[in-house]
Design a protein around this motif. Structure first.
Motif, short mmCIF file in Angstrom:
data_model
loop_
_atom_site.label_atom_id
_atom_site.label_comp_id
_atom_site.label_asym_id
_atom_site.label_seq_id
_atom_site.Cartn_x
_atom_site.Cartn_y
_atom_site.Cartn_z
N PRO A 228 0.84 -1.20 0.00
CA PRO A 228 0.00 0.00 0.00
C PRO A 228 0.87 1.25 0.00
O PRO A 228 1.92 1.29 0.66
CB PRO A 228 -0.78 -0.13 1.31
CG PRO A 228 0.15 -0.88 2.23
CD PRO A 228 0.95 -1.81 1.34
N ALA A 229 0.46 2.27 -0.75
CA ALA A 229 1.31 3.46 -0.87
C ALA A 229 0.48 4.71 -1.08
O ALA A 229 -0.59 4.68 -1.69
CB ALA A 229 2.30 3.29 -2.03
N LEU A 230 1.00 5.83 -0.59
CA LEU A 230 0.42 7.13 -0.89
C LEU A 230 0.53 7.41 -2.39
O LEU A 230 1.26 6.72 -3.11
CB LEU A 230 1.13 8.22 -0.09
CG LEU A 230 1.01 8.14 1.43
CD1 LEU A 230 1.91 9.18 2.09
CD2 LEU A 230 -0.43 8.33 1.86
N ASN A 231 -0.15 8.43 -2.84
CA ASN A 231 -0.26 8.69 -4.26
C ASN A 231 1.10 8.85 -4.93
O ASN A 231 1.43 8.12 -5.88
CB ASN A 231 -1.11 9.95 -4.47
CG ASN A 231 -1.72 10.04 -5.85
OD1 ASN A 231 -1.27 9.39 -6.79
ND2 ASN A 231 -2.76 10.84 -6.00
N ARG A 232 1.93 9.77 -4.44
CA ARG A 232 3.22 9.99 -5.11
C ARG A 232 4.19 8.84 -4.85
O ARG A 232 4.96 8.45 -5.73
CB ARG A 232 3.84 11.32 -4.71
CG ARG A 232 5.02 11.67 -5.61
CD ARG A 232 5.42 13.10 -5.53
NE ARG A 232 6.06 13.43 -4.27
CZ ARG A 232 6.58 14.62 -4.01
NH1 ARG A 232 6.52 15.57 -4.92
NH2 ARG A 232 7.15 14.86 -2.85
N ASP A 233 4.20 8.30 -3.63
CA ASP A 233 5.05 7.14 -3.35
C ASP A 233 4.71 5.99 -4.30
O ASP A 233 5.60 5.34 -4.85
CB ASP A 233 4.85 6.67 -1.91
CG ASP A 233 5.47 7.61 -0.89
OD1 ASP A 233 6.28 8.48 -1.28
OD2 ASP A 233 5.15 7.47 0.31
N GLY A 234 3.42 5.75 -4.48
CA GLY A 234 2.99 4.66 -5.33
C GLY A 234 3.32 4.87 -6.79
O GLY A 234 3.57 3.91 -7.53
N ASP A 235 3.33 6.12 -7.22
CA ASP A 235 3.67 6.44 -8.60
C ASP A 235 5.08 5.98 -8.92
O ASP A 235 5.33 5.28 -9.91
CB ASP A 235 3.53 7.95 -8.81
CG ASP A 235 3.53 8.35 -10.27
OD1 ASP A 235 3.74 7.47 -11.14
OD2 ASP A 235 3.33 9.54 -10.57
N SER A 236 6.04 6.36 -8.09
CA SER A 236 7.43 5.97 -8.33
C SER A 236 7.67 4.51 -7.99
O SER A 236 8.41 3.81 -8.68
CB SER A 236 8.38 6.87 -7.53
OG SER A 236 8.06 6.86 -6.16
N LEU A 237 7.04 4.01 -6.94
CA LEU A 237 7.24 2.63 -6.51
C LEU A 237 6.76 1.65 -7.57
O LEU A 237 7.43 0.64 -7.85
CB LEU A 237 6.49 2.39 -5.19
CG LEU A 237 6.69 1.04 -4.52
CD1 LEU A 237 8.14 0.83 -4.12
CD2 LEU A 237 5.78 0.93 -3.30
N SER A 238 5.62 1.93 -8.19
CA SER A 238 5.11 0.99 -9.19
C SER A 238 6.01 0.95 -10.41
O SER A 238 6.19 -0.11 -11.02
CB SER A 238 3.67 1.35 -9.58
OG SER A 238 3.58 2.66 -10.08
N ASP A 239 6.60 2.09 -10.78
CA ASP A 239 7.55 2.08 -11.90
C ASP A 239 8.74 1.18 -11.59
O ASP A 239 9.20 0.40 -12.44
CB ASP A 239 8.03 3.49 -12.21
CG ASP A 239 6.99 4.32 -12.95
OD1 ASP A 239 5.88 3.81 -13.18
OD2 ASP A 239 7.30 5.48 -13.29
N LEU A 240 9.26 1.28 -10.38
CA LEU A 240 10.39 0.44 -9.98
C LEU A 240 10.00 -1.04 -10.02
O LEU A 240 10.74 -1.87 -10.57
CB LEU A 240 10.84 0.81 -8.56
CG LEU A 240 11.88 -0.14 -7.94
CD1 LEU A 240 13.22 0.00 -8.64
CD2 LEU A 240 12.02 0.11 -6.45
N VAL A 241 8.85 -1.36 -9.45
CA VAL A 241 8.43 -2.76 -9.39
C VAL A 241 8.27 -3.35 -10.79
O VAL A 241 8.73 -4.46 -11.06
CB VAL A 241 7.12 -2.90 -8.58
CG1 VAL A 241 6.48 -4.27 -8.80
CG2 VAL A 241 7.39 -2.68 -7.10
N LEU A 242 7.64 -2.61 -11.70
CA LEU A 242 7.45 -3.14 -13.05
C LEU A 242 8.79 -3.35 -13.75
O LEU A 242 8.98 -4.34 -14.47
CB LEU A 242 6.55 -2.21 -13.86
CG LEU A 242 5.12 -2.05 -13.34
CD1 LEU A 242 4.30 -1.22 -14.33
CD2 LEU A 242 4.44 -3.38 -13.10
N GLU A 243 9.72 -2.43 -13.54
CA GLU A 243 11.04 -2.59 -14.16
C GLU A 243 11.81 -3.76 -13.55
O GLU A 243 12.64 -4.38 -14.22
CB GLU A 243 11.86 -1.30 -14.03
CG GLU A 243 11.45 -0.21 -15.01
CD GLU A 243 11.77 -0.55 -16.45
OE1 GLU A 243 12.53 -1.51 -16.71
OE2 GLU A 243 11.25 0.15 -17.34
N MET A 244 11.54 -4.08 -12.29
CA MET A 244 12.18 -5.25 -11.67
C MET A 244 11.83 -6.53 -12.41
O MET A 244 12.60 -7.48 -12.43
CB MET A 244 11.76 -5.36 -10.20
CG MET A 244 12.38 -4.31 -9.29
SD MET A 244 11.66 -4.32 -7.62
CE MET A 244 12.19 -5.93 -7.01
#
Length: 359
Positions: A228-244
């Motif tokens: 679970p993530a706040l709006n901006r945290d989730g924006d950057s976090l999801s990009d990292l996860v997908l690239e992983m």
């Protein structure tokens, strides 16, 4: 019962080209699901011409039909221009959750140790997006300000969805906000996550600060996670996860709005990537994320035919890659339309076989 209607939000550059590919797969002649399509032109040119009225019209249609799919759009840099339609759309359809799941892409090597799915449950509204911003002073004494907000209602909806989703897929809830630094502001989200953990004692819960979450993701042992993530945290976090998992073009993005009983009311799907202007007109961009966005949307049409079609698209998209037909970002040489053609062929074949076996 009238057939479902999907609001189709057209976009810009390569984003629109990839939406066209996804619509080829969603064609009722392919999926055997009777659908109506209502089109809205959200290109930058038309948003400017209508002064964003087309965004409001599209949102109204999504609220009415419950279903929407969107192409990537250009966000102009001038703050006095029309801006990005994304935050406006999420606000207008009362979106609360953005779900993005990194998953193994066949024949594509992920980051070492990563093999189980990792889902980011991002807050779709509030926080840094749409915050009031202003500046005061001049020269080196100039100061910029931002007034963000978090409502307990949205925090509870995100927390509840996180734990229900983790229970459904057998995953651990992992991560969270930086509540130690922002006790009052981000603390409200942590309170709701802790309360949801108490309501779902059968779901594993491993709260971490957002910076620790980033670090620990690089050491993951492969356990399925829901973050679970706040709006901006989730924006950057999801990009990292997908690239992983190999590519930001490897997964769909699903925006959900729910009622007070946490039942889904509206669904808007899209690709998490942008308009990729350098790839425009070259027929080389990866349509996987947009095709999966279409497959995800079918999951929310409550019919057996839609469920079968959704499964067929997911399987066909991944099997095509597994058999070596993939675009250059995944290490292949396939053209955009070539990949889509093969997915369509496989979807039709699967539905034929399943009908023969179970029809």
């Amino acid at each position: 019962m009238s057939q479902p209607t999907i609001a189709v939000l057209k976009g810009d550059q390569t984003g629109q080209e990839l939406l066209d590919e996804a619509l080829r797969v969603l064609d009722p002649a392919v999926t055997r699901v009777d659908l109506d399509f209502q089109f809205f032109d959200l290109s930058l040119e038309n948003r400017r011409a209508t002064k964003n009225q087309v965004v409001h019209d599209a949102a109204a249609a999504i609220r009415k039909t419950g279903l929407g799919i969107k192409a990537a759009t250009i966000t102009p840099g001038n703050p006095d221009d029309v801006g990005s339609p994304n935050a406006l759309l999420r606000e207008l359809i009362n979106g609360q959750v953005i779900l993005r799941t990194g998953r193994r892409i066949p024949s594509v090597r992920p980051l070492a140790g990563v093999y189980a799915p990792i889902s980011v449950v991002r807050m779709a509204v509030e926080d840094a997006y749409g915050a009031k911003e202003w500046r005061e002073g001049e020269g080196l004494d100039e100061i910029s300000y931002s007034t963000r907000k978090l409502s307990r209602r949205v925090c509870r909806q995100v927390a509840e969805f996180t734990f229900r989703y983790a229970r459904r897929i057998g995953a651990k809830v992992f991560g969270g906000p930086k509540y130690t630094v922002s006790v009052v502001y981000e603390g409200i989200f942590k309170e709701e996550l802790d309360a949801a953990a108490a309501r779902y004692p059968d779901v594993r819960y491993d709260p971490q600060l957002i910076d620790a979450t980033y670090a620990l993701l690089l050491k993951t042992t492969g356990e399925p996670l829901v973050i679970p993530a706040l709006n901006r945290d989730g924006d950057s976090l999801s990009d990292l996860v997908l690239e992983m998992f190999g590519s930001i073009a490897g997964a769909e993005s699903v925006i959900l709005s729910m009622n007070d009983d946490f039942e889904v009311q509206t669904v808007l799907t899209e690709a998490p990537h942008g308009t990729a202007p350098s790839l425009f007109g070259k027929n080389v961009a990866n349509p996987l994320a947009m095709i999966l966005a279409g497959a995800a949307l079918l999951r929310y049409i409550k019919t057996d035919a839609a469920a079968r079609a959704s499964r067929a698209i997911y399987e066909a998209a991944m099997e095509t890659i597994n058999d070596g037909l993939k675009t250059s970002d995944l290490g292949g040489q396939a053209h955009t339309d070539e990949y889509t053609n093969e997915v369509i062929r496989r979807v039709k074949g699967k539905l034929d076989v399943w009908d023969a076996l179970h029809g």
